[in-house]
Enzyme design. Structure first.
Site, mmCIF file in Angstrom:
data_model
loop_
_atom_site.group_PDB
_atom_site.id
_atom_site.type_symbol
_atom_site.label_atom_id
_atom_site.label_comp_id
_atom_site.label_asym_id
_atom_site.label_seq_id
_atom_site.Cartn_x
_atom_site.Cartn_y
_atom_site.Cartn_z
ATOM 1 N N GLY A 55 0.848 -1.188 0.000
ATOM 2 C CA GLY A 55 0.000 0.000 0.000
ATOM 3 C C GLY A 55 0.883 1.236 0.000
ATOM 4 O O GLY A 55 2.072 1.150 0.285
ATOM 5 N N CYS A 82 5.331 -6.107 1.564
ATOM 6 C CA CYS A 82 5.734 -4.698 1.457
ATOM 7 C C CYS A 82 5.131 -3.884 2.610
ATOM 8 O O CYS A 82 5.498 -4.085 3.759
ATOM 9 C CB CYS A 82 5.360 -4.162 0.078
ATOM 10 S SG CYS A 82 6.139 -2.582 -0.278
ATOM 11 N N TYR A 83 4.167 -2.996 2.344
ATOM 12 C CA TYR A 83 3.549 -2.229 3.440
ATOM 13 C C TYR A 83 3.017 -3.179 4.511
ATOM 14 O O TYR A 83 3.139 -2.928 5.704
ATOM 15 C CB TYR A 83 2.395 -1.374 2.883
ATOM 16 C CG TYR A 83 1.658 -0.592 3.960
ATOM 17 C CD1 TYR A 83 2.118 0.661 4.361
ATOM 18 C CD2 TYR A 83 0.522 -1.117 4.573
ATOM 19 C CE1 TYR A 83 1.459 1.364 5.358
ATOM 20 C CE2 TYR A 83 -0.142 -0.416 5.564
ATOM 21 C CZ TYR A 83 0.320 0.822 5.953
ATOM 22 O OH TYR A 83 -0.324 1.523 6.943
ATOM 23 N N HIS A 168 7.784 -7.968 -3.773
ATOM 24 C CA HIS A 168 6.434 -8.322 -4.249
ATOM 25 C C HIS A 168 6.420 -9.710 -4.886
ATOM 26 O O HIS A 168 6.723 -9.841 -6.074
ATOM 27 C CB HIS A 168 5.945 -7.268 -5.253
ATOM 28 C CG HIS A 168 5.586 -5.982 -4.596
ATOM 29 N ND1 HIS A 168 4.335 -5.734 -4.080
ATOM 30 C CD2 HIS A 168 6.336 -4.893 -4.316
ATOM 31 C CE1 HIS A 168 4.315 -4.535 -3.529
ATOM 32 N NE2 HIS A 168 5.517 -3.999 -3.652
ATOM 33 N N GLU A 170 3.954 -11.388 -5.832
ATOM 34 C CA GLU A 170 2.826 -11.590 -6.747
ATOM 35 C C GLU A 170 3.141 -11.219 -8.191
ATOM 36 O O GLU A 170 2.391 -11.588 -9.089
ATOM 37 C CB GLU A 170 1.604 -10.794 -6.242
ATOM 38 C CG GLU A 170 1.730 -9.265 -6.270
ATOM 39 C CD GLU A 170 2.451 -8.678 -5.051
ATOM 40 O OE1 GLU A 170 3.236 -9.405 -4.422
ATOM 41 O OE2 GLU A 170 2.253 -7.474 -4.757
ATOM 42 N N SER A 222 -22.383 -7.848 -24.278
ATOM 43 C CA SER A 222 -21.526 -6.925 -25.024
ATOM 44 C C SER A 222 -20.749 -7.661 -26.101
ATOM 45 O O SER A 222 -20.148 -7.046 -26.977
ATOM 46 C CB SER A 222 -20.530 -6.264 -24.059
ATOM 47 O OG SER A 222 -19.607 -7.239 -23.602
ATOM 48 N N GLY A 223 -20.717 -8.992 -26.008
ATOM 49 C CA GLY A 223 -19.867 -9.753 -26.926
ATOM 50 C C GLY A 223 -18.500 -9.975 -26.317
ATOM 51 O O GLY A 223 -17.646 -10.643 -26.890
ATOM 52 N N GLY A 224 -18.254 -9.416 -25.139
ATOM 53 C CA GLY A 224 -17.000 -9.665 -24.428
ATOM 54 C C GLY A 224 -17.082 -10.995 -23.701
ATOM 55 O O GLY A 224 -18.136 -11.636 -23.658
ATOM 56 N N VAL A 225 -15.950 -11.399 -23.123
ATOM 57 C CA VAL A 225 -15.868 -12.719 -22.505
ATOM 58 C C VAL A 225 -16.869 -12.863 -21.347
ATOM 59 O O VAL A 225 -17.623 -13.837 -21.277
ATOM 60 C CB VAL A 225 -14.443 -12.959 -21.941
ATOM 61 C CG1 VAL A 225 -14.325 -14.359 -21.372
ATOM 62 C CG2 VAL A 225 -13.410 -12.703 -22.999
ATOM 63 N N ASP A 226 -16.903 -11.870 -20.464
ATOM 64 C CA ASP A 226 -17.671 -12.030 -19.229
ATOM 65 C C ASP A 226 -19.166 -12.164 -19.491
ATOM 66 O O ASP A 226 -19.818 -13.085 -18.995
ATOM 67 C CB ASP A 226 -17.431 -10.846 -18.283
ATOM 68 C CG ASP A 226 -15.958 -10.630 -18.033
ATOM 69 O OD1 ASP A 226 -15.189 -11.572 -18.250
ATOM 70 O OD2 ASP A 226 -15.580 -9.516 -17.625
ATOM 71 N N SER A 227 -19.718 -11.226 -20.280
ATOM 72 C CA SER A 227 -21.167 -11.314 -20.498
ATOM 73 C C SER A 227 -21.506 -12.535 -21.350
ATOM 74 O O SER A 227 -22.572 -13.132 -21.183
ATOM 75 C CB SER A 227 -21.714 -10.026 -21.110
ATOM 76 O OG SER A 227 -21.129 -9.767 -22.343
ATOM 77 N N SER A 228 -20.589 -12.959 -22.226
ATOM 78 C CA SER A 228 -20.865 -14.146 -23.048
ATOM 79 C C SER A 228 -20.939 -15.390 -22.173
ATOM 80 O O SER A 228 -21.815 -16.241 -22.351
ATOM 81 C CB SER A 228 -19.766 -14.348 -24.096
ATOM 82 O OG SER A 228 -19.742 -13.257 -24.972
ATOM 83 N N LYS A 373 -10.789 -13.654 -14.257
ATOM 84 C CA LYS A 373 -10.909 -13.804 -15.711
ATOM 85 C C LYS A 373 -10.513 -15.207 -16.194
ATOM 86 O O LYS A 373 -11.212 -15.801 -17.011
ATOM 87 C CB LYS A 373 -9.994 -12.756 -16.357
ATOM 88 C CG LYS A 373 -10.244 -12.487 -17.797
ATOM 89 C CD LYS A 373 -11.540 -11.739 -17.943
ATOM 90 C CE LYS A 373 -11.658 -10.926 -19.154
ATOM 91 N NZ LYS A 373 -12.693 -9.909 -19.007
#
Ligand code: XMP
Length: 517
Positions: A55, A82-83, A168, A170, A222-228, A373
């Site tokens: 942070g 880190c923080y 870090h 990650e 929308s045709g994007g991955v998530d809504s599809s 995702k």
């Protein structure tokens, strides 16, 4: 779902979602919660382990983000990053001071023997990004790693299972980071690593059927991955009781609207409604050149077109569904672009807005709200959604609108769609697309002089943009082989009317952004 959970306590660092992703990659379920979360709520999660994120604060300052100190009495392993490492040390009696210089970049690190470094070779390479540093550890703690500038690069109290790392783990720039996080969640916290996607579809479909009964559901596609993928899941659960509304504002890639329509009408059982509104969008965008104004107009018009259509269908007796995924809803004082709290908004994203007050639904359904995702893609593949849609590269909400510099016109959209089609076609043919996170063409708005036979031409300049990145917060320009660039350039200048020059964008982010506007 009763599952082994790791809690990531968020102190506002920019890589926090990555921490959670890495934990899930080790097949352990993980949630991110703000550091202000009540201790009783933390206990309810019954976490197997806790990770404190990085942070921007300084632990010794009054207004620095804090966590309820009773978290150290839960008997649960804690890893501070880190923080988070500075905070744990500070609270438990160590000393943190402001260092004279910021340590940023990749550094060699020497490690001692510790459970958290099991199977990791030393010396190794880590990413540091800090100004403050720990100079004294609390009693019962020992230093387990150092770098040339950082005498306490990692520490532990093995008995309490408290660990702190100044670097870090990650990010990929810490070469052993994934192993370290795995050592923590599996080895130290004792998680079994059995969080799998296999049962997700069956469980979700059953739960959706129970919740929805014989009511209708309306979903914005929308045709994007998530809504599809959300549409695929809902279609499996309730078939024709699902209506998907797809707004085509004319700013999608070439043939994309038709592809989305064909996919969902042919492969899935549902009602599919396509709203074509290119004319209205072009009218509203006439003469507008400022990038932020374009974004606002496209966002507003999209919202209006979508809800005008839905108003005709929602009679207060339907659910509303959307493809919200986990990173969209993590509370952390950050904007959608992952900018830390208080920083300037660099670009406004319009994907998420409130449902208009005058439209009533039975409730909102978000079947993917707990997934990242990669997990959404895994579900999409299992549902049989075409590879091309599931692995679609990210496409900005305002579409080609932010890839046409200056005023947007039908002719410019046509030129950009044709050029971008050639680029995508070549990349698919030669297979190089798998090396890229995002690639596309930009209508630069510049014109250049050229020659065609004996004639002088004065035509448009198209730029190719291609990046590699893990998280889109930073990105590197892709080193596409010259032969491939040459083939793309030849094809665009030959096949696309109105283009006589191609340039390749060799800017990383920062200082550039991925999109040009
Ligand atoms: P930038 O250009 O900010 O892009 O480096 C990072 C990622 O975000 C996407 N992007 C957008 N997505 N609405 C969106 O939904 C937007 O207005 C928008 N602007 C950029 C961009 O394509 C990249 O993946």
């Amino acid at each position: 779902m009763a599952k082994e959970t790791i809690l990531v306590i968020d102190f506002g660092g920019q890589y926090n979602q990555l921490i959670a992703r890495r934990v899930r990659e080790a097949s352990v379920y993980c949630e991110i919660i703000p550091c202000s979360t009540d201790i009783e709520r933390i206990k309810e999660y019954n976490p197997k382990g806790i990770i404190f994120t990085g942070g921007p604060g300084s632990v010794y300052e009054e207004e620095a983000p804090k966590v309820d100190e009773r978290v150290f009495e839960l008997g649960v392993p804690i890893l501070g990053i880190c923080y988070g490492a500075q905070l744990m040390s500070h609270v438990l009696g160590g000393k943190v001071i402001s260092a004279t210089a910021r340590e940023y970049g990749q550094f060699e690190i020497e490690m001692k023997s510790s459970k958290i470094f099991e199977g990791i070779s030393t010396p190794n390479v880590c990413l540091m990004s800090h100004t403050d540093k720990i100079v004294e550890l609390p009693e019962g703690f020992r230093v387990i790693a150092t770098t040339a500038n950082c005498p306490v690069a990692a520490y532990e109290n093995e008995e309490k299972k408290f660990y702190g790392v100044q670097f870090h783990p990650e990010v990929n720039h810490t070469r052993f980071g994934k192993e370290l996080l795995k050592n923590f969640v599996l080895g130290i916290c004792g998680c079994s690593g059995d969080w799998k996607m296999d049962s997700f579809i069956d469980e979700t479909v059953t739960a959706l059927r129970e919740q929805i009964g014989d009511k209708q559901v309306i979903l914005g596609l929308s045709g994007g991955v998530d809504s599809s993928v959300a549409a695929g899941l809902l279609s499996r659960a309730i078939g024709k009781n699902l209506t998907c509304v797809f707004v085509d504002q004319g700013l999608m890639r070439k043939n994309e609207g038709d592809f989305v329509e064909q996919t969902f009408t042919k492969l899935f059982d549902m009602n599919f409604v396509r709203v074509n509104c290119q004319k209205v969008f072009l009218e509203k965008l006439k003469g507008v050149t400022d990038p932020e104004r374009k974004r606002h107009i496209i966002g507003d018009e999209f919202y209006n077109a979508f809800w005008d259509e839905i108003k005709t269908r929602a009679g207060g007796d339907a659910f509303f569904a959307q493809g919200t995924i986990y990173p969209d809803r993590i509370e952390s004082g950050k904007g959608k672009l992952g900018k830390t709290a208080g920083s300037d908004v660099i670009k406004t994203h319009h994907n998420q807005r409130e449902i208009p007050k005058d439209i009533k639904f039975l409730g909102v359904i978000e079947p993917l709200k707990d997934l990242f995702k990669d997990e959404v893609r895994a579900v999409g593949e299992k549902l049989g959604i075409p590879h091309e849609l599931v692995w679609r590269q990210p496409f900005p909400g305002p579409g080609l609108g932010v890839r046409i510099i200056g005023e947007i016109t039908a002719e410019k959209i046509r030129i950009l769609q044709d050029a971008d089609f050639v680029l995508r076609d070549e990349m698919a043919k030669n297979g190089y697309e798998k090396n890229l996170s995002q690639f596309f063409c930009v209508f630069t708005g510049s014109k250049s002089v050229g020659v065609m036979g004996d004639h002088r031409t004065y035509e448009n300049v198209i730029a190719i943009r291609a990046v590699t990145t893990d998280d889109f917060m930073t990105a590197d320009w892709a080193r596409i082989p010259y032969d491939i660039l040459a083939a793309v350039s030849n094809r665009i200048t030959n096949e696309v009317d109105g283009v006589n020059r191609i340039v390749y964008d060799i800017t990383s982010k920062p200082p550039g952004t991925v999109e040009w506007e």
